[in-house]
Design a protein around this motif. Structure first.
Motif, short mmCIF file in Angstrom:
data_model
loop_
_atom_site.label_atom_id
_atom_site.label_comp_id
_atom_site.label_asym_id
_atom_site.label_seq_id
_atom_site.Cartn_x
_atom_site.Cartn_y
_atom_site.Cartn_z
N ARG A 21 0.83 -1.21 0.00
CA ARG A 21 0.00 0.00 0.00
C ARG A 21 0.86 1.26 0.00
NH1 ARG A 21 -5.23 -1.77 1.11
NH2 ARG A 21 -5.29 -3.88 1.95
N HIS A 25 0.46 4.12 -2.84
CA HIS A 25 0.20 5.53 -2.53
C HIS A 25 1.45 6.39 -2.63
CE1 HIS A 25 -3.94 4.86 -1.31
NE2 HIS A 25 -3.58 3.95 -0.43
N GLN A 27 3.80 6.86 -0.39
CA GLN A 27 3.97 7.64 0.82
C GLN A 27 4.09 6.70 2.02
OE1 GLN A 27 0.31 9.92 0.74
NE2 GLN A 27 -0.78 8.45 2.00
N HIS A 58 -0.91 13.55 -2.05
CA HIS A 58 -0.96 12.59 -0.95
C HIS A 58 -2.41 12.17 -0.65
CE1 HIS A 58 3.26 12.80 0.11
NE2 HIS A 58 3.20 14.13 0.06
N ALA A 59 -2.57 10.92 -0.23
CA ALA A 59 -3.86 10.40 0.21
C ALA A 59 -3.94 10.56 1.72
CB ALA A 59 -4.01 8.93 -0.18
N LEU A 102 -2.92 5.43 4.31
CA LEU A 102 -3.31 6.84 4.34
C LEU A 102 -2.59 7.61 5.43
CD1 LEU A 102 -7.19 6.47 4.02
CD2 LEU A 102 -5.51 6.63 2.19
#
Length: 204
Positions: A21, A25, A27, A58-59, A102
């Motif tokens: 993940r 993403h 990040q 960014h998420a 996230l």
């Protein structure tokens, strides 16, 4: 600074890992936990930080103390036991969001050392950035954006933090943001500086 950790991940039956993940993403997920008195500027900073993070691709998501009480904590009051439970729930949600890759910005008064330590333990020390949004009681009462201090001083709100309930100032937070002397822009820039310095919430 430890690498972001994910206690819940080991209980999940799926095959997608946190590292998967993070790559998706691009990040490293963290929780920026903003704590401070009502009126200190936590939510204002949280939503501006979210706006700037999203603008950079960014998420992320804000868990605002007032908003979560409309649903997640709608059955809770403001006595110490209910405050503890509210923070426990928010911390678990933040941890799950971090596990999904996230960045989370949690803006809650969270007045007690023990409750913030619990949140750090749930989320993981390497993923938890305790950020003290500092403003004096007089400054916060002077702003009083919701009229809460006036009501608390009139005795209309029991157990109001800073008036009739305690606020335990963080002893060794990762960040201190003094909103009595810093502009909103400077406050958010200070958080970004910390994230860059520690290689957090940036492309992995």
């Amino acid at each position: 600074m430890e690498e972001p950790c994910s206690p819940v991940q080991r209980f999940r039956g799926g095959t997608i890992t946190l590292e998967d993940r993070m790559r998706m993403h691009r990040q490293k997920p963290v929780t920026i936990w903003l704590t401070g008195l009502s009126g200190a500027g936590k939510s204002t900073i949280a939503f501006e930080l979210e706006r700037q993070l999203v603008a950079q691709g960014h998420a992320c998501y804000v868990l605002d103390g007032d908003n979560v009480r409309h649903g997640l904590g709608s059955d809770l009051g403001f006595d110490p036991r209910d405050r503890h439970e509210n923070i426990r729930r928010v911390a678990h949600v933040a941890q799950l969001m971090n596990d999904a890759g996230l960045i989370v910005i949690a803006a809650l008064i969270s007045p007690m050392h023990a409750d913030r330590a619990m949140a750090r333990g749930i989320i993981g020390a390497g993923s938890f950035i305790e950020t003290y949004v500092s403003a004096s009681l007089a400054t916060c009462a002077g702003r009083d954006p919701k009229g809460l201090y006036a009501k608390a001083l009139a005795g209309e709100i029991p157990a109001f933090t800073g008036i009739s309930a305690p606020y335990e100032t963080p002893v060794n937070p990762e960040l201190v943001i003094d909103t009595a002397s810093l502009t909103l822009s400077d406050s958010v820039a200070r958080i970004f500086s910390y994230l860059r310095q520690h290689s957090l919430a940036v492309a992995a």
